[in-house]
Design an enzyme around this catalytic site. Structure first.
Site, PDB file in Angstrom:
ATOM      1  N   GLU A  76      -9.454  -5.566  -3.607  1.00 52.25           N
ATOM      2  CA  GLU A  76      -8.809  -4.517  -2.809  1.00 52.25           C
ATOM      3  C   GLU A  76      -9.836  -3.626  -2.111  1.00 52.25           C
ATOM      4  O   GLU A  76      -9.741  -3.321  -0.923  1.00 52.25           O
ATOM      5  CB  GLU A  76      -7.938  -3.637  -3.718  1.00 52.25           C
ATOM      6  CG  GLU A  76      -6.787  -4.329  -4.411  1.00 52.25           C
ATOM      7  CD  GLU A  76      -5.514  -4.346  -3.583  1.00 52.25           C
ATOM      8  OE1 GLU A  76      -5.520  -3.821  -2.463  1.00 52.25           O
ATOM      9  OE2 GLU A  76      -4.509  -4.895  -4.070  1.00 52.25           O
ATOM     10  N   HIS A 133      -7.853  -5.695   0.481  1.00 57.99           N
ATOM     11  CA  HIS A 133      -6.591  -4.990   0.706  1.00 57.99           C
ATOM     12  C   HIS A 133      -5.968  -5.445   2.021  1.00 57.99           C
ATOM     13  O   HIS A 133      -6.640  -5.544   3.051  1.00 57.99           O
ATOM     14  CB  HIS A 133      -6.891  -3.489   0.761  1.00 57.99           C
ATOM     15  CG  HIS A 133      -5.697  -2.593   0.739  1.00 57.99           C
ATOM     16  ND1 HIS A 133      -4.912  -2.407  -0.372  1.00 57.99           N
ATOM     17  CD2 HIS A 133      -5.174  -1.780   1.700  1.00 57.99           C
ATOM     18  CE1 HIS A 133      -3.959  -1.535  -0.104  1.00 57.99           C
ATOM     19  NE2 HIS A 133      -4.088  -1.151   1.158  1.00 57.99           N
ATOM     20  N   SER A 163       0.837  -1.196   0.000  1.00 55.63           N
ATOM     21  CA  SER A 163       0.000   0.000   0.000  1.00 55.63           C
ATOM     22  C   SER A 163       0.876   1.253   0.000  1.00 55.63           C
ATOM     23  O   SER A 163       1.667   1.451  -0.922  1.00 55.63           O
ATOM     24  CB  SER A 163      -0.953  -0.045   1.194  1.00 55.63           C
ATOM     25  OG  SER A 163      -1.975   0.918   1.080  1.00 55.63           O
TER      26      SER A 163
END
Length: 522
Positions: free
Chosen positions: A312, A406, A191
């Protein structure tokens, strides 16, 4: 290794540190790589730490960077421990055996958290499994939020990125004493950590420091300077102070964090809004990192492992019940996604044709994920044929509605799936064989530059983890990503005719949607 071994001691450029032998690895925590970034060093690039005499204890995690806590909606899924103290520019090392003779591969980990949260003390990032398998693992703390990425007229930009560069230099200079090979450093992150890595491997000052890079769910990118300035200005307006580093440095730290959290609640990875980010600064980031990596000479010798999770967006839309809310909004949510992605109505129309059974939230989520993440990573892989490897993590969480969201892959990469902090996101009963497969791939990449499947070429091979037996799919996202190719050539993407006469109303609807997101998640 025996239980009665004396604690390991290693000398760094600034003094000796004493670690611990734990579960077959020598572990050193909280080693300072830079001086505390407070007082006259506030909002400034990092400076070397003061050398110390004797042996410094490195048995516990060092202080974490100032950060607001996650909201209740996210805290039930994500752990973010706080260690108080000013000496927050520190790192941790797990090694099979200290000493310059080992020359083991090194993996340097940069945590995620939207550049506002996270730390190296998150138990999911425990490095024992890497050390067990012959890789020296280094995890890094760096400045976050307004402290690390605020944009001020009286201070340099990107101090948090400068922190990461200072840590990387420390590793290159010091890691041999811990058993690592400074010529085999892999820089890895997820990320915001992956976004940071994109900037670092493109940075002129980092050339030659990194052999390989892993970008998990984050592309090389920069934020618009005005977007970051808006965050600072909104904080300044609430605090009733000038938008300068000098004025911010005089504010009580707890009040600063509270104000940052209040202003930041109106931003979202899916819906956009003002947020902190890396900006072009004419120094460490002289130009857009993606462009530098695609058409420049930056990091030409760096091998890449890149990928994403299948769903995600679900981490951002499931907490607070937003998934159902976005579905109910229907056309307004789709229009908000078009505004976020600056695309024409042809894009959502194409997604609906490819996935006729998908709801609005899934269409919006996959559109935004493709635009912000998969398209740029595809472009980067296309520019590095034979030197890039691409994966997709597809195993769905055992918790309701999260899917392959995610950050879910992290417990598998670190082989920490049994940790309570990993189960907060994965639920109970995650497959151990998937841990072995993914962790093994990351170990092979750090050691040899080959994770175990074919490198990127015109057939677009993507290693899919967790969708049945792990396998290689060819061009699994090509149909969706092709929808964006025509958008790149458009001069000014038109707005769907349904909303063409309602520009002001639509903008107001998108703002209301962001406020709803903020209210539900905070």
């Amino acid at each position: 290794m025996t239980a009665d071994r004396t604690d390991p001691v290693v000398r760094t450029p600034h003094g000796a540190v004493r670690g611990r032998y734990e579960r077959g690895a020598a572990v050193f925590r909280g080693i300072p790589y830079a001086a505390p970034p407070f007082g006259p060093r506030r909002f400034r690039p990092p400076e070397p730490p003061e050398p110390w005499d004797g042996v410094r204890d490195a048995g516990a995690y060092g202080p974490t960077a100032p950060k607001p806590p996650y909201s209740d909606a996210f805290a039930c899924y994500l752990s973010d421990p706080v260690v108080p103290g000013d000496d927050c520019l520190n790192l941790n090392v797990w090694t099979p055996e200290p000493g310059p003779a080992a020359r083991l591969p090194v993996l340097v980990w940069l945590h995620g958290g939207a550049l506002t949260r996270g730390s190296s003390a998150v138990p999911v990032y425990d490095g024992h499994a890497f050390a067990r398998d012959g890789v020296v693992l280094v995890s890094v703390n760096y400045r976050l939020g307004v402290e690390g990425y605020g944009l001020f007229p009286d201070a340099p930009a990107n101090p948090g990125l400068h922190d990461q560069l200072a840590a990387l230099r420390w590793v290159h200079e010091s890691i041999a004493a811990f058993g690592g090979d400074p010529d085999r450093i892999t820089l890895a992150g997820q990320s915001a950590g992956a976004i940071s890595i994109g900037a670092l491997i493109a940075a002129p000052q980092a050339q030659g420091l990194v052999r390989r890079a892993v970008l998990q769910s984050g592309p090389p990118e920069v934020s618009e300077r005005d977007k970051v300035r808006r965050m600072v200005r909104r904080m300044a307006a609430r605090l009733k102070i000038p938008a300068t580093a000098e004025a911010f440095a005089a504010v009580d730290p707890e009040l600063l964090l509270k104000t940052q959290a209040e202003v930041g609640r109106l931003s979202s990875p899916v819906l956009g809004g003002p947020a902190f980010g890396i900006v072009v600064d004419g120094d460490v980031v002289p130009r857009d990192p993606l462009s530098a990596l695609i058409d420049g000479e930056a990091a030409r010798g760096v091998e890449l492992l890149m990928g994403w999770t299948r769903d995600e967006y679900r981490l951002w839309l499931v907490p607070g019940g937003l998934l159902d809310h976005v579905d109910r909004l229907g056309p307004v949510a789709l229009a908000g996604a078009m505004a976020r992605c600056r695309c024409s109505h042809e894009v959502p129309r194409g997604y609906r044709a490819l996935h006729p059974d998908a709801g609005t939230a899934e269409t919006v989520g996959q559109m935004v994920t493709d635009h912000l993440l998969r398209v740029p990573l595809h472009r980067l892989a296309d520019a590095r044929p034979g030197a890039a490897y691409v994966y997709e993590f597809a195993w769905p969480s055992n918790l309701p509605d999260l899917g392959a969201c995610h950050a879910l892959e992290l417990g598998f990469v670190f082989d920490t799936g049994d940790a309570p902090e990993s189960r907060k996101l994965a639920g109970e009963g995650g497959p151990h064989e998937l841990c072995e497969e993914m962790h093994g791939a990351w170990v092979r990449f750090a050691a040899e530059g080959d994770p175990g499947w074919e490198a990127w070429d015109a057939s677009h091979p993507v290693r899919v983890f967790g969708d049945g037996e792990s396998h290689t799919a060819y061009g699994p996202r090509d149909a969706e990503l092709a929808l964006w190719a025509t958008e790149a050539d458009a001069e000014a993407p038109p707005v769907d005719g349904t909303f063409a006469a309602r520009g002001t109303e639509l903008a107001s609807a998108v703002r209301r949607l962001r406020r709803t997101v903020g209210a539900r998640l905070h």
